[in-house]
Scaffold this motif. Structure first.
Motif, PDB file in Angstrom:
ATOM      1  N   ARG A 140      32.942  26.142  82.061  1.00 42.19           N
ATOM      2  CA  ARG A 140      32.936  27.410  82.808  1.00 42.19           C
ATOM      3  C   ARG A 140      34.141  28.269  82.444  1.00 42.19           C
ATOM      4  NH1 ARG A 140      31.787  24.001  87.318  1.00 42.19           N
ATOM      5  NH2 ARG A 140      29.612  24.115  87.993  1.00 42.19           N
ATOM      6  N   ARG A 141      35.302  27.650  82.298  1.00 44.84           N
ATOM      7  CA  ARG A 141      36.510  28.422  81.970  1.00 44.84           C
ATOM      8  C   ARG A 141      36.374  29.079  80.596  1.00 44.84           C
ATOM      9  NH1 ARG A 141      39.261  23.963  84.317  1.00 44.84           N
ATOM     10  NH2 ARG A 141      39.916  23.148  82.291  1.00 44.84           N
ATOM     11  N   ILE A 142      35.758  28.386  79.674  1.00 44.52           N
ATOM     12  CA  ILE A 142      35.570  28.964  78.335  1.00 44.52           C
ATOM     13  C   ILE A 142      34.583  30.118  78.387  1.00 44.52           C
ATOM     14  CG2 ILE A 142      34.707  28.515  76.007  1.00 44.52           C
ATOM     15  CD1 ILE A 142      35.713  25.613  76.360  1.00 44.52           C
ATOM     16  N   THR A 143      33.443  29.921  79.035  1.00 45.62           N
ATOM     17  CA  THR A 143      32.427  30.975  79.068  1.00 45.62           C
ATOM     18  C   THR A 143      32.888  32.189  79.872  1.00 45.62           C
ATOM     19  OG1 THR A 143      31.333  29.936  80.985  1.00 45.62           O
ATOM     20  CG2 THR A 143      30.550  29.324  78.785  1.00 45.62           C
ATOM     21  N   ALA A 144      33.831  31.986  80.778  1.00 48.09           N
ATOM     22  CA  ALA A 144      34.355  33.125  81.556  1.00 48.09           C
ATOM     23  C   ALA A 144      35.101  34.120  80.676  1.00 48.09           C
ATOM     24  CB  ALA A 144      35.267  32.620  82.671  1.00 48.09           C
ATOM     25  N   THR A 145      35.545  33.685  79.494  1.00 50.33           N
ATOM     26  CA  THR A 145      36.269  34.577  78.575  1.00 50.33           C
ATOM     27  C   THR A 145      35.320  35.340  77.653  1.00 50.33           C
ATOM     28  OG1 THR A 145      36.513  32.910  76.807  1.00 50.33           O
ATOM     29  CG2 THR A 145      38.189  32.942  78.558  1.00 50.33           C
ATOM     30  N   TRP A 146      34.037  35.021  77.692  1.00 48.31           N
ATOM     31  CA  TRP A 146      33.084  35.698  76.809  1.00 48.31           C
ATOM     32  C   TRP A 146      32.719  37.069  77.370  1.00 48.31           C
ATOM     33  CZ3 TRP A 146      29.143  31.110  75.909  1.00 48.31           C
ATOM     34  CH2 TRP A 146      29.785  30.126  75.134  1.00 48.31           C
TER      35      TRP A 146
END
Length: 389
Positions: A140-146
Motif C-alpha cells: 500500500r505504501r508503494i502504490t500510494a506514491t503512484w
C-alpha cells in the motif's frame, strides 16, 4: 522483409506478445539466443516468458541459469532485466518470497544506474510479489506514491494489474474489478495477448455473481488468443466449477486443512496460495492437482492419474490414513479383486516415490504401508487445499 538478424528481435517479441508464444520460443532457439547469444534481452526474455506460460519450467529455469552464469548481474544495463526475468520465473512457479527479493535487487540496481523506467516496471511487479507473501502494508505504501490520475500506457496498465491484486487480497472486489477491466482493455488494444489473459483472469476472480458470466466469456476470448497452459488450465477449472452448479466466483469457497486448523479461503487462493501452505512439508492443491514438497514445486500430477488418485484418497482422509481395501476400491474401481492387488498398490507407491525423487532429490517416502493401511509419513506436515464440501 529484410536482414533476419535485424528483424529477429521484432519477430520474437511480436510472436510472444500476440497469439503465437510457441513461435517465439522456436525463433529464439533457432538463433541460439536461449543458449547464450542474447543479442536482444527484451526479445530473449519474451521467449523465456513464453516457456513459463507453457509451464515448461525446467527449460526456462535452465536458460535463466545459463544467463546467470554468463552475465554480470551488477551491470545496470542488463542486470535489472535479468533479475526481473529471474523473478518472473520464480513467481510463475509460486516462489513468491524469492520473486520479491529479486525484484528488490532489480529496483536498487536500476536506480543506481539511473534507469528509472526499468525501476518503475520492477516496482509494479514487486508490489504483486509483496501482496502474495502478505506484505500488504508495504504494498500500500508503494502504490500510494503512484499517480492517481487515470494514466494510459504500458506502465500504467502493469500498475493496474498490481492494484487489482492488492484490492483482491484486501477484499475490495469492486476496486479490483475496476483495475482489471482497465488493464484488460489496454492490453487488448495493443494486442498483448498474454497480459490480456492475465488481466481477464483477475477480472473474473474479482467479479460479482452479476458480472461473472461476462467476465468468464472475456477470459475465454483472451485464452483463445493465447492458448498456453497457464491460461487454458485456469479456464478449464473455471468451466468445471461453473458446470458444477456455482452461480459465480463469489459462491466458490475453498477449505485449507492442516493438522492444527481448518480455514475457509476465496477462490483466488487456488492460484495464489498462502505462504504457510507453500512452506508446509507437503502441500496438495486438489483443485489444480499440484504438489509442493518441502517448498519444491509445483509438481503437476495431471499425467499421473493413478498416482493422483492414490494421493488424493490418502490426503482426503481426516487422519491422512486409508485402509488398503478401501484404497484399492478407490484407485482401481473397475479391476476385479485378485491376490495381486497389494502388489499393484506397492508398485504404484514405488512409482510415485521414484517420480518424486527425480524432481526433489533426497526426498524421503511420502506414503507408507503398514498394518493394512496406507498413510502419510509422520515427518511431513501436511496442508491440503480444496473445495468446501
Amino acid at each position: 522483409r529484410g536482414d533476419d538478424d535485424d528483424l529477429l528481435p521484432l519477430r520474437i517479441v511480436a510472436a510472444a506478445r500476440s497469439r503465437n508464444p510457441q513461435k517465439a520460443v522456436s525463433l529464439a532457439e533457432k538463433a541460439d539466443w536461449l543458449i547464450g547469444r542474447t543479442y536482444d534481452l527484451d526479445a530473449s526474455a519474451d521467449a523465456v516468458w513464453a516457456l513459463l506460460a507453457a509451464h515448461k519450467f525446467d527449460h526456462a529455469n535452465a536458460i535463466v541459469e545459463r544467463w546467470r552464469e554468463q552475465t554480470r548481474r551488477g551491470d545496470p544495463a542488463v542486470g535489472p532485466g535479468l533479475l526481473r526475468l529471474d523473478a518472473k520465473a520464480a513467481s510463475y512457479q509460486e516462489h513468491f518470497e524469492l520473486a520479491a527479493t529479486l525484484l528488490d535487487r532489480a529496483i536498487d540496481l536500476a536506480r543506481a544506474g539511473n534507469r528509472q523506467v526499468a525501476a518503475s516496471y520492477a516496482e509494479a511487479e514487486r508490489v504483486m510479489a509483496l501482496v502474495r507473501i502478505g506484505s500488504l502494508d508495504l504494498a500500500r505504501r508503494i502504490t500510494a506514491t503512484w499517480p492517481q490520475e487515470a494514466a494510459d500506457g504500458f506502465l500504467a496498465a502493469n500498475r493496474r494489474l498490481a492494484l487489482a491484486e492488492l484490492s483482491l487480497f484486501t477484499d475490495a472486489r469492486a476496486e479490483a474489478f475496476h483495475h482489471a477491466v482497465h488493464a484488460r482493455t489496454y492490453f487488448e488494444r495493443v494486442d498483448h495477448a498474454s497480459l490480456r489473459a492475465e488481466a481477464a483472469f483477475l477480472q473474473l476472480l474479482a467479479s460479482s455473481n452479476e458480472t461473472c458470466r461476462n467476465a468468464r466469456e472475456g477470459l475465454r476470448d483472451a485464452v483463445r488468443c493465447c492458448p498456453v497452459s497457464r491460461h487454458t488450465d485456469r479456464l478449464a477449472i473455471i468451466d468445471m466449477l461453473c458446470a458444477g452448479g456455482f452461480g459465480g466466483i463469489e459462491d466458490v469457497v475453498l477449505v485449507q486443512r492442516t493438522e492444527r486448523e481448518t480455514i475457509e479461503l476465496p477462490l483466488f487462493r487456488a492460484w495464489l496460495p498462502m505462504p504457510a501452505a507453500l512452506q508446509a512439508g507437503l502441500f496438495w492443491n486438489r483443485l489444480r492437482g499440484t504438489l509442493f514438497i518441502q517448498g519444491h514445486g509445483p509438481h503437476d500430477l495431471g499425467r499421473q492419474p493413478v498416482v493422483r488418485k492414490l494421493l488424493e484418497a490418502v490426503l482426503s482422509a481426516p487422519d491422512l490414513r486409508v485402509s488398503i481395501v478401501e484404497l484399492l476400491h478407490v484407485v482401481w474401481p473397475d479391476v476385479p479383486k485378485s491376490p495381486r492387488d497389494e502388489k499393484r498398490l506397492s508398485a504404484a507407491m514405488q512409482r510415485f516415490h521414484r517420480w518424486l525423487k527425480s524432481r526433489v532429490p533426497g526426498t524421503s517416502s511420502v506414503l507408507i504401508k503398514k498394518d493394512g493401511f496406507v498413510s502419510v509419513t509422520p515427518e511431513y506436515e501436511v496442508c491440503v487445499l480444496g473445495l468446501r464440501p
